[in-house]
Design a protein around this motif. Structure first.
Motif, PDB file in Angstrom:
ATOM      1  N   ALA A   1       0.844  -1.155   0.103  1.00 52.77           N
ATOM      2  CA  ALA A   1      -0.027   0.009   0.064  1.00 52.77           C
ATOM      3  C   ALA A   1       0.664   1.169  -0.038  1.00 52.77           C
ATOM      4  CB  ALA A   1      -0.946   0.039   1.256  1.00 52.77           C
TER       5      ALA A   1
ATOM      6  N   ILE B   1       0.332   4.958   0.533  1.00 51.76           N
ATOM      7  CA  ILE B   1      -0.655   5.950   1.135  1.00 51.76           C
ATOM      8  C   ILE B   1      -0.142   7.297   1.519  1.00 51.76           C
ATOM      9  CG2 ILE B   1      -2.439   6.416   3.059  1.00 51.76           C
ATOM     10  CD1 ILE B   1      -2.709   3.675   1.836  1.00 51.76           C
TER      11      ILE B   1
ATOM     12  N   ARG C   1      -3.490   5.244  -2.200  1.00 57.04           N
ATOM     13  CA  ARG C   1      -4.563   5.952  -1.886  1.00 57.04           C
ATOM     14  C   ARG C   1      -4.006   7.259  -1.264  1.00 57.04           C
ATOM     15  NH1 ARG C   1      -8.516   2.564   0.627  1.00 57.04           N
ATOM     16  NH2 ARG C   1      -9.713   4.395   0.673  1.00 57.04           N
TER      17      ARG C   1
ATOM     18  N   ILE D   1      -5.147   9.249   2.055  1.00 57.09           N
ATOM     19  CA  ILE D   1      -5.836   9.183   3.551  1.00 57.09           C
ATOM     20  C   ILE D   1      -5.101   9.920   4.229  1.00 57.09           C
ATOM     21  CG2 ILE D   1      -6.565   7.661   5.187  1.00 57.09           C
ATOM     22  CD1 ILE D   1      -6.473   5.060   3.409  1.00 57.09           C
TER      23      ILE D   1
ATOM     24  N   ALA E   1      -8.154   5.952   8.101  1.00 58.65           N
ATOM     25  CA  ALA E   1      -6.496   5.735   8.229  1.00 58.65           C
ATOM     26  C   ALA E   1      -6.727   4.441   9.054  1.00 58.65           C
ATOM     27  CB  ALA E   1      -5.728   6.861   8.793  1.00 58.65           C
TER      28      ALA E   1
ATOM     29  N   ALA F   1       3.782   5.012   3.955  1.00 59.89           N
ATOM     30  CA  ALA F   1       3.070   6.280   3.897  1.00 59.89           C
ATOM     31  C   ALA F   1       3.981   7.509   3.615  1.00 59.89           C
ATOM     32  CB  ALA F   1       2.736   6.234   5.654  1.00 59.89           C
TER      33      ALA F   1
END
Length: 165
Positions: A5, A7, A34, A36, A45, A62
């Protein structure tokens, strides 16, 4: 293979994360990207990170600037490895984000890469996944060999140029 992921706290971080997404795609690692926000959508989140294992993720990247709490917020709700990319902002050139990313309390780790260093975040994610994936490990070994070979070739070219000086 587990997914990664990526983010980002804001769509303005897309130019920073683009090299990570490109690197992950080149390594044929399924990636979900994504937006978020740790501060504007904290429930989203938390829900994302709480369900990340069930949804097939192996690592979360992140990317956030300024306060850069996104990595820590995501790490608080999962035991998956979280890699923080501190993004440079107009104020403090990303040092604030760097400190917010790496200064986590004991028990909730977030790995950190350099400011805007998303390609390194992607490679670190790949190395984590490669521990359990020999095919991916072979790709990473070849990538490192190719980088070393390129340096050797550049050295040869510089040695030839030096003769002419």
């Amino acid at each position: 293979m587990k997914k990664v992921a990526v983010i980002m706290g804001s769509d303005s971080d897309l130019p920073v994360v683009a090299p990570a997404v490109k690197q992950l795609k080149e390594l044929e690692i399924e990636t979900e990207v994504r937006v978020i926000s740790a501060h504007r959508t904290p429930k989203q989140a938390q829900e994302f990170s709480e369900s990340a294992i069930k949804n097939g993720f192996g690592v979360i990247i992140a990317a956030a600037g300024m306060a850069a709490h996104l990595g820590g917020v995501l790490a608080a709700s999962t035991t998956l490895p979280v890699i923080g990319i501190p993004c440079s902002a107009k104020v403090l050139d990303g040092m604030d984000a760097m400190l917010a990313t790496v200064m986590m309390p004991p028990g909730i780790p977030v790995a950190g890469v350099g400011v805007n260093a998303s390609k390194n975040a992607a490679l670190l994610a790949a190395e984590i996944l490669a521990v359990a994936d020999d095919k991916l490990m072979d790709k990473l070994i070849k990538m490192r060999k190719d980088m070393a070979d390129a340096v050797v070739e550049k050295d040869k070219a510089v040695q030839e140029k030096i003769k002419e000086i």
